[in-house]
Design a protein around this motif. Structure first.
Motif, mmCIF file in Angstrom:
data_model
loop_
_atom_site.group_PDB
_atom_site.id
_atom_site.type_symbol
_atom_site.label_atom_id
_atom_site.label_comp_id
_atom_site.label_asym_id
_atom_site.label_seq_id
_atom_site.Cartn_x
_atom_site.Cartn_y
_atom_site.Cartn_z
ATOM 1 N N PRO A 230 -28.128 -0.130 43.891
ATOM 2 C CA PRO A 230 -28.360 0.967 42.873
ATOM 3 C C PRO A 230 -29.379 1.978 43.250
ATOM 4 O O PRO A 230 -29.394 3.058 42.529
ATOM 5 N N LYS A 231 -30.594 1.576 43.896
ATOM 6 C CA LYS A 231 -31.578 2.590 44.298
ATOM 7 C C LYS A 231 -31.410 3.238 45.790
ATOM 8 O O LYS A 231 -32.251 3.875 46.002
ATOM 9 N N GLY A 232 -30.304 2.773 46.353
ATOM 10 C CA GLY A 232 -30.071 3.396 47.590
ATOM 11 C C GLY A 232 -29.882 2.369 48.781
ATOM 12 O O GLY A 232 -30.104 1.256 48.627
ATOM 13 N N LEU B 204 -33.500 3.581 50.328
ATOM 14 C CA LEU B 204 -34.443 3.000 49.305
ATOM 15 C C LEU B 204 -35.619 3.534 49.746
ATOM 16 O O LEU B 204 -36.530 3.846 48.937
ATOM 17 N N ASN B 205 -36.130 3.107 50.926
ATOM 18 C CA ASN B 205 -37.357 3.497 51.602
ATOM 19 C C ASN B 205 -37.251 3.431 52.999
ATOM 20 O O ASN B 205 -37.416 2.239 53.796
ATOM 21 N N ASN C 220 -26.192 -1.492 50.185
ATOM 22 C CA ASN C 220 -26.229 -0.209 49.444
ATOM 23 C C ASN C 220 -26.458 -0.610 48.093
ATOM 24 O O ASN C 220 -25.510 -1.001 47.161
ATOM 25 N N GLU D 217 -35.293 -8.481 43.449
ATOM 26 C CA GLU D 217 -35.776 -7.366 42.038
ATOM 27 C C GLU D 217 -36.170 -6.202 42.523
ATOM 28 O O GLU D 217 -36.250 -5.193 41.965
ATOM 29 N N GLU D 218 -36.189 -6.145 43.987
ATOM 30 C CA GLU D 218 -37.085 -4.672 44.489
ATOM 31 C C GLU D 218 -35.749 -3.985 44.859
ATOM 32 O O GLU D 218 -35.825 -2.439 45.354
ATOM 33 N N VAL D 219 -34.471 -4.298 45.079
ATOM 34 C CA VAL D 219 -33.532 -3.454 45.455
ATOM 35 C C VAL D 219 -32.294 -3.343 44.272
ATOM 36 O O VAL D 219 -31.552 -2.739 44.737
#
Length: 575
Positions: A231-233, A166-167, A229, A573-575
């Motif tokens: 949806p965004k990584g 994700l980051n 893990n 909400e960020e992940v």
């Protein structure tokens, strides 16, 4: 004695064990793939396959021996020599303690063993007698002169989950900041400081965990790094230093980890230095060797009996209609026996109760259901049974009892961690603790629901409070899958006959549930009842339960994090 038959028996049991451990390792090796692909249903099914594996392989081995060595397997002398030969076969194995347990299991199913017979079974060998192996291959090491930034970057680089981050840079800085705030404000790193992280990743449900320790301030500081893990990584979710949270991750209320283990005793030794509150048998359970965990528990129990002199007594709490429960005050375990007869309104059979316990054993316990070990032919010294307990056993489970010489033999029993029944806890605790307990009680019910478990009988006497003040469900005779239940609003009466009817005037089917009625029995303590009703208001709304059902039926696996949301690095909400 037929030496060839002895070699054949020992050899076939060893072959059976090799098949078991090879398949166990193969199933375990799939966990990183399921995590990578976010295949949570596959992860769950694979876990159940591994749980069933041991019993299936022991049974296959028993049948093979019966077909080829039918007369010999009924001889005590035959098994005594077979054990000696088997012991020689496994001498060089690095997992020989687990291989010994497999031999014991086959013996128990093949020969009428009286108790734990050390002549034909491995009774006292176990974990402490395992060979010491070099640990360099067990973990990665990171010296202090690298500096904190390089150490954290190296840890992250050493574990590739096969999917984009994700980051990653943000994760590294989250970890660096957490170490500085929690550890380096209390201790100063020196040239002797070193960090070690197990090379094996611990997978369970939707998470992957790194387990490590840092030697600083003349002691080991353990830590756990959970990865998720989304949806965004993939991303680091938090960094755990709190020993209570770490102990909960390895709790008897949690499903076993999927973790690749080359040398079980070596892995347990490392974990024992990190999760210091856990006993050896609990750590074997945690890494998936629950049958050997049962063996280690029994050894610990036998040792405790030798060192204690108190008597077994009826366990505290309201007596159940299905189970008779007793305990040894000096030992933190309860023993649960299924009664010969069930009082109304219970209508189930003994086998149906056993099936419920099997269901729990195969299900994700989400930190809210206690693990159990099942024993047959469990021997206890007769002079340690209190008069009151013996009378209770005779009155309720007489068909399960046998007395031989100076021993009481229980034909079937479950062992489970002892907890304070929630009803007793609420009678004696402070107002603050009571509020926390009823919040935990509702949380337990909700988390079980999200794992597709409906407790059935949700009275507080069926829940216990752990040493960490977590509320856990432990009465399984009425549990059902949540998706099998029918949650309904109560029909509103429209006539005088309906209003004043002595019995419900509407049809009620066996699986109908009316959450509005929960308030009538859930909390009896007056000064926290309203707090509970307000804090968990959604429990009394049928639509809330139906929503959870629909999510499960749609294929969603609702993940219950084993640590507080407050310590997560990012909001949901960020992940």
């Amino acid at each position: 004695m037929n030496r060839e038959a002895i070699k054949t028996a020992a050899g076939r049991i060893h072959e059976g064990y090799q098949t078991y451990i090879r398949t166990f390792n193969e199933l375990t090796s799939y966990a990183p793939i399921f995590f990578r692909d976010r295949d949570w249903s596959g992860m769950q099914l694979n876990h159940k396959r591994r749980l069933r594996l041991y019993k299936d392989q022991v049974n296959a081995c028993r049948l093979l021996l019966k077909e080829t060595l039918d007369k010999e397997v009924q001889s005590h002398a035959f098994w005594k020599e077979s054990k000696e030969y088997y012991s020689w076969i496994i001498t060089e194995r690095k997992d020989k303690e687990v291989a010994e347990t497999f031999f014991n299991s086959v013996i128990r199913k093949s020969f009428p063993v009286k108790g734990a017979d050390p002549q034909i079974m491995f009774v006292h060998e176990g974990y402490d007698t395992c060979d010491i192996h070099p640990q360099e291959k067990l973990y990665h090491s990171y010296p202090s002169h690298w500096g904190l930034q390089k150490i954290i970057r190296s840890i992250v680089a050493d574990f590739d989950f096969g999917v984009p981050y994700l980051n990653k840079e943000a994760d590294i800085q989250f970890l660096v900041r957490a170490v500085r705030e929690i550890i380096l404000t209390r201790y100063v790193a020196t040239e002797k400081t070193t960090t070690q992280v197990l090379k094996s990743v611990f997978y369970r449900n939707k998470a992957a965990y790194l387990i490590g320790r840092t030697h600083i301030g003349d002691k080991w500081m353990p830590f756990i790094i959970p990865f998720l893990n989304g949806p965004k990584g993939v991303f680091v979710d938090t960094l755990i230093f709190d020993p209570k949270i770490m102990a909960h991750l390895f709790s008897y209320t949690r499903s076993y980890f999927m973790v690749e283990v080359a040398i079980p005793s070596q892995m347990v030794s490392f974990l024992n230095s990190v999760i210091t509150h856990k006993q050896i048998h609990e750590l074997y359970n945690a890494i998936g060797f629950n049958k050997h965990g049962k063996t280690e528990f029994y050894r610990d129990f036998l040792n405790h009996l030798k060192l204690s002199d108190d008597q077994f007594i009826v366990a505290e709490g309201i007596k159940g209609m299905v189970m008779t429960v007793f305990t040894l005050p000096s030992y933190n375990i309860v023993f649960k026996l299924i009664k010969d007869y069930f009082e109304p309104p219970k209508t189930m059979t003994r086998q149906e109760v056993r099936d419920k316990y099997k269901m729990v054993g195969l299900h994700d316990r989400v930190g809210r259901m206690a693990d159990t070990h099942e024993f047959e032919g469990f021997h206890l010294p007769l002079d340690r049974i209190s008069t009151e307990l013996m009378q209770e056993l005779r009155n309720t489970v007489n068909s399960l009892l046998e007395i031989q010489d100076d021993e009481l033999i229980i034909k079937h029993v479950y062992t489970e961690r002892r907890m304070v029944p929630l009803n007793i806890y609420l009678e004696n605790c402070s107002l603050e603790d009571a509020k926390q307990a009823v919040e935990e009680y509702g949380d337990a019910i909700i988390q079980l629901a999200k794992a597709n478990i409906f407790p059935g009988d949700m009275m507080i006497k069926n829940f216990g409070v752990t040493r960490q003040k977590r509320v856990v469900f432990y009465d399984y005779d009425e549990i059902e899958f949540l998706t099998d239940m029918n949650f309904r609003w109560k029909p509103k009466p429209e006539t005088y006959e309906q209003i004043y009817a002595a019995e419900p005037w509407y049809e009620i089917k066996p699986n109908d549930v009316f959450p509005e009625d929960f308030k009538r029995f859930m909390i009896g303590r007056a000064d926290v009842r309203d707090h509970f009703f307000s804090y968990h208001a959604k429990l009394f709304n049928p639509d809330y339960w139906v929503n959870i059902q629909n999510r499960i039926k749609a294929g969603e696996w609702i993940h219950a994090l084993p640590y507080p949301n407050t310590i997560r690095f990012r909001p949901e909400e960020e992940v």
